[in-house]
Design a protein around this motif. Structure first.
Motif, PDB file in Angstrom:
ATOM      1  N   GLY A   1     -12.653  -2.358 -19.697  1.00  0.00           N
ATOM      2  CA  GLY A   1     -12.453  -2.922 -21.140  1.00  0.00           C
ATOM      3  C   GLY A   1     -11.878  -1.926 -22.262  1.00  0.00           C
ATOM      4  N   TYR A   2     -12.121  -1.590 -22.964  1.00  0.00           N
ATOM      5  CA  TYR A   2     -11.152  -1.077 -24.186  1.00  0.00           C
ATOM      6  C   TYR A   2     -11.815   0.528 -23.641  1.00  0.00           C
ATOM      7  CZ  TYR A   2     -15.505  -2.228 -26.811  1.00  0.00           C
ATOM      8  OH  TYR A   2     -17.291  -2.365 -27.148  1.00  0.00           O
ATOM      9  N   PRO A   3     -11.561   1.729 -24.404  1.00  0.00           N
ATOM     10  CA  PRO A   3     -11.726   3.051 -24.820  1.00  0.00           C
ATOM     11  C   PRO A   3     -13.445   2.428 -25.728  1.00  0.00           C
ATOM     12  CG  PRO A   3      -9.247   3.210 -23.970  1.00  0.00           C
ATOM     13  CD  PRO A   3      -9.834   1.832 -24.590  1.00  0.00           C
ATOM     14  N   VAL A   4     -14.228   3.642 -25.446  1.00  0.00           N
ATOM     15  CA  VAL A   4     -15.094   3.906 -25.768  1.00  0.00           C
ATOM     16  C   VAL A   4     -15.790   5.392 -26.250  1.00  0.00           C
ATOM     17  CG1 VAL A   4     -17.949   3.575 -26.383  1.00  0.00           C
ATOM     18  CG2 VAL A   4     -16.299   1.796 -25.179  1.00  0.00           C
ATOM     19  N   VAL A   5     -15.463   5.232 -27.356  1.00  0.00           N
ATOM     20  CA  VAL A   5     -15.989   6.430 -28.106  1.00  0.00           C
ATOM     21  C   VAL A   5     -16.402   6.417 -28.478  1.00  0.00           C
ATOM     22  CG1 VAL A   5     -14.905   9.268 -29.296  1.00  0.00           C
ATOM     23  CG2 VAL A   5     -13.729   7.806 -27.075  1.00  0.00           C
ATOM     24  N   ASN A   6     -18.231   6.765 -29.657  1.00  0.00           N
ATOM     25  CA  ASN A   6     -19.183   7.215 -30.377  1.00  0.00           C
ATOM     26  C   ASN A   6     -19.572   8.136 -30.814  1.00  0.00           C
ATOM     27  OD1 ASN A   6     -20.726   4.254 -28.810  1.00  0.00           O
ATOM     28  ND2 ASN A   6     -19.129   4.586 -30.014  1.00  0.00           N
ATOM     29  N   ALA A   7     -19.906   8.670 -31.562  1.00  0.00           N
ATOM     30  CA  ALA A   7     -20.208   9.715 -32.584  1.00  0.00           C
ATOM     31  C   ALA A   7     -22.208   9.532 -32.165  1.00  0.00           C
ATOM     32  CB  ALA A   7     -19.588  10.204 -33.936  1.00  0.00           C
ATOM     33  N   THR A   8     -22.094   8.100 -32.884  1.00  0.00           N
ATOM     34  CA  THR A   8     -23.686   8.117 -32.397  1.00  0.00           C
ATOM     35  C   THR A   8     -24.638   7.457 -31.677  1.00  0.00           C
ATOM     36  OG1 THR A   8     -22.678   5.673 -34.183  1.00  0.00           O
ATOM     37  CG2 THR A   8     -22.905   7.747 -35.351  1.00  0.00           C
ATOM     38  N   LEU A   9     -25.191   6.709 -31.775  1.00  0.00           N
ATOM     39  CA  LEU A   9     -26.072   6.683 -30.966  1.00  0.00           C
ATOM     40  C   LEU A   9     -25.389   4.493 -30.245  1.00  0.00           C
ATOM     41  CD1 LEU A   9     -29.888   7.741 -31.358  1.00  0.00           C
ATOM     42  CD2 LEU A   9     -27.910   7.826 -29.950  1.00  0.00           C
ATOM     43  N   ALA A  10     -25.188   3.916 -31.843  1.00  0.00           N
ATOM     44  CA  ALA A  10     -24.647   2.611 -32.136  1.00  0.00           C
ATOM     45  C   ALA A  10     -23.710   2.977 -31.352  1.00  0.00           C
ATOM     46  CB  ALA A  10     -25.050   2.378 -33.255  1.00  0.00           C
ATOM     47  N   GLY A  11     -22.922   1.685 -31.241  1.00  0.00           N
ATOM     48  CA  GLY A  11     -21.656   1.563 -31.087  1.00  0.00           C
ATOM     49  C   GLY A  11     -20.997   0.535 -31.982  1.00  0.00           C
ATOM     50  N   SER A  12     -21.083  -0.923 -32.126  1.00  0.00           N
ATOM     51  CA  SER A  12     -21.067  -1.174 -33.545  1.00  0.00           C
ATOM     52  C   SER A  12     -21.698  -1.127 -34.418  1.00  0.00           C
ATOM     53  CB  SER A  12     -20.458  -3.139 -33.537  1.00  0.00           C
ATOM     54  OG  SER A  12     -19.588  -3.813 -32.181  1.00  0.00           O
ATOM     55  N   ARG A  13     -21.063  -0.494 -36.204  1.00  0.00           N
ATOM     56  CA  ARG A  13     -22.163  -0.894 -36.888  1.00  0.00           C
ATOM     57  C   ARG A  13     -21.991  -0.811 -37.983  1.00  0.00           C
ATOM     58  NH1 ARG A  13     -21.570   5.411 -38.011  1.00  0.00           N
ATOM     59  NH2 ARG A  13     -20.209   6.131 -37.177  1.00  0.00           N
ATOM     60  N   SER A  14     -22.476  -1.597 -38.442  1.00  0.00           N
ATOM     61  CA  SER A  14     -22.115  -1.908 -40.365  1.00  0.00           C
ATOM     62  C   SER A  14     -21.451  -0.835 -40.953  1.00  0.00           C
ATOM     63  CB  SER A  14     -23.835  -2.550 -41.363  1.00  0.00           C
ATOM     64  OG  SER A  14     -22.729  -2.936 -41.798  1.00  0.00           O
ATOM     65  N   ALA A  15     -20.816  -1.140 -42.001  1.00  0.00           N
ATOM     66  CA  ALA A  15     -19.648  -0.579 -42.856  1.00  0.00           C
ATOM     67  C   ALA A  15     -20.748  -0.053 -43.797  1.00  0.00           C
ATOM     68  CB  ALA A  15     -18.219  -0.282 -43.010  1.00  0.00           C
ATOM     69  N   GLY A  16     -21.514  -0.845 -44.345  1.00  0.00           N
ATOM     70  CA  GLY A  16     -22.208  -1.094 -45.690  1.00  0.00           C
ATOM     71  C   GLY A  16     -22.981   0.016 -45.702  1.00  0.00           C
ATOM     72  N   PRO A  17     -23.765   0.556 -45.391  1.00  0.00           N
ATOM     73  CA  PRO A  17     -24.627   1.681 -45.522  1.00  0.00           C
ATOM     74  C   PRO A  17     -23.037   2.854 -46.334  1.00  0.00           C
ATOM     75  CG  PRO A  17     -25.455   1.142 -43.901  1.00  0.00           C
ATOM     76  CD  PRO A  17     -24.423   0.064 -44.573  1.00  0.00           C
TER      77      PRO A  17
END
Length: 521
Positions: A287-303
């Motif tokens: 799949g697509y390369p995954v690079v996460n700076a946090t524990l979650a992958g997909s996350r809301s941009a709202g906060p």
């Protein structure tokens, strides 16, 4: 505000039934503790400015469709994060070498700080061609529970340093003595949540630097208020930020004294090489390369958007003005507690947190048990937070207390609150909470009449969830704290039980209570 050009509309084959949903939500919300108006002195941080709520809500709405997983696709996310981190770095006196990430809250910031330190320790040993030791975290007893969670998730050992029961502050010498080759991270707080006390950051950071061990400052509570405390008239704050040599990372929650919706925190790290250990990257899957700076992958941009908007609106001047209200309200509440016979403020807290214990220098009939006081305050429509006592590893005992988190809106209700606290104290004076050993005896009797305490506790540990729940209901019901199927009405007996039980047993008990709240019915 702009939206996608083609709005989504329901069609005959996609029924959308909106009638009554928001009415139902409003009905549910009426059962919640009030988040505005200053009646809840924990969990919520109310600036008393409706325009900030509106700004945050509009910002959330503007980015509602975005996915924080990929700032290369949604480039506004990268800009907002960069500018929020820049503001945090400025007020915490970081230089150009300080970088960081926006997280979902203080727990995530703390967990990532621990994960970063663990991986850095492993890397140092790998490059040296040596076997890395089992990593250890040195931290005071009062350090936030998030670090215990991080240790569990990262499979690390905790080395808890006792604090002075009178002040809530650990000895710098005691902490420094624990530093060794297997220590991945030393944690100090500014301030520690339970007592509002600032740990000896300068001394511990210097020792950490000399030993080559990272030192993390948990400023999740203080990071957005202590930088403005002196200018707001609150007095000098001991050095705790990146001006202190040896401080390698700082966590600071924007959703506390940054006055933004949950959940946004920042983790700032001195040095890009150290910061990169925070990331998780996978390129060897189809799949697509995954690079996460946090524990979650997909996350809301709202906060993030809300935090960015509010910090842009307030700036240093706005935060200083709001902190001034906190300073005034904190001073006034300390006066209130000082005038209540039978209570005392613990130590000399720096910042807007107040910890209150029974004044044991007066006779028993004049003392006010802080947990009974909290229950009586809740009965009058205000919520303050009860904290259990704790036996430390050196044999000293931290008294059970009540915690008050002061926010800017507190300044507008401080007279009413003061009157409530005094009335609640009058109701509680001379009333002892259930003694921990009495509540424990009640539990043991319900578990296995005639069994030894060890046998009864072993039975509880071995019980399945349904049996454990029946035991919990029976014990709390017998203590008069919980009608069947509801939460405890009074917390003093519950916290007495928490103090009396071994931690792994009391944790199991509380898990059963909380887990049942969200089970489908």
């Amino acid at each position: 505000m702009t939206h996608d050009a083609t709005p989504l509309t329901p069609t005959d084959d996609v029924p959308v039934r909106t009638a009554g949903i928001l009415d139902r939500l409003a009905e549910l919300r009426r059962a919640d503790a009030p988040t505005h108006g200053g009646r809840v002195l924990s969990y919520v941080y109310d600036p008393g400015l409706a325009e900030l709520d509106e700004l945050a809500a509009a910002a959330i709405r503007a980015v509602q469709p975005l996915n924080g997983l990929d700032p290369t696709t949604f480039t506004s996310i990268a800009v907002m994060e960069r500018e929020l981190l820049a503001f945090a770095r400025t007020v915490l006196h970081g230089d150009d070498d300080v970088v960081g990430s926006v997280t979902a809250g203080g727990t995530e910031s703390c967990m990532l700080a621990v994960k970063t330190a663990r991986d850095a320790l492993r890397t140092r040993h790998r490059r040296a061609g040596t076997t890395p030791p089992r990593p250890r975290i040195v931290l005071p007893t009062t350090a936030h529970a998030a670090f215990r969670k991080a240790a569990a998730f990262c499979d690390m050992d905790l080395d808890l340093v006792p604090v002075d029961p009178a002040t809530g502050v650990p000895s710098a010498a005691d902490m420094i003595a624990r530093i060794g080759d297997d220590v991945a991270l030393v944690v100090v707080s500014a301030p520690a949540y339970p007592h509002g006390a600032i740990d000896p950051v300068v001394e511990v950071a210097a020792a950490g630097a000399a030993a080559g061990v990272p030192v993390h400052v948990d400023a999740c509570v203080g990071g957005w208020v202590l930088p403005f405390w002196d200018a707001a008239g609150g007095g000098e704050v001991p050095p705790f930020d990146f001006r202190v040599p040896g401080v390698t990372s700082i966590s600071a929650d924007v959703h506390k004294y940054g006055y933004v919706p949950k959940g946004t925190s920042v983790l700032l790290v001195r040095g890009r090489d150290l910061h990169r250990h925070q990331f998780f990257a996978v390129t060897d899957w189809p799949g697509y390369p995954v690079v996460n700076a946090t524990l979650a992958g997909s996350r809301s941009a709202g906060p993030l958007a809300a935090a960015w908007a509010v910090t842009q609106a307030l700036g240093v001047d706005g935060y200083t003005a709001l902190t001034r209200r906190c300073v005034e309200a904190t001073a006034r509440l300390r006066e209130v507690v000082d005038q209540i016979d039978g209570l005392r403020v613990v130590g000399s807290p720096t910042g807007p947190l107040i910890c209150v214990a029974a004044d044991e220098s007066v006779s028993a009939e004049r003392q006010v048990d802080p947990h009974v006081w909290a229950d009586e305050t809740k009965a009058l429509g205000w919520i303050i937070q009860a904290q259990p006592g704790l036996a430390q590893s050196d044999g000293t005992h931290l008294p059970h207390t009540t915690h008050l988190t002061v926010t800017p809106v507190t300044a507008s209700v401080v007279d009413d609150l003061g009157a409530v606290l005094a009335t609640a104290a009058d109701r509680a004076r001379g009333v002892a909470r259930p003694a921990p050993h009495d509540v424990l005896a009640q539990l043991l009797a319900s578990l296995a009449p005639g069994a030894t305490p060890e046998q009864a506790l072993a039975l509880f540990e071995q019980a399945g969830s349904d049996d454990a729940w029946a035991i919990v209901q029976g014990v709390l019901g017998a203590a008069g704290t919980q009608p069947a199927g509801t939460l405890p009405a009074r917390m003093a007996p519950v916290l007495s039980l928490v103090e009396a039980l071994p931690p792994h047993v009391s944790g199991r008990l509380l898990v059963e209570i909380i887990a049942r709240l969200t089970e489908p019915s």
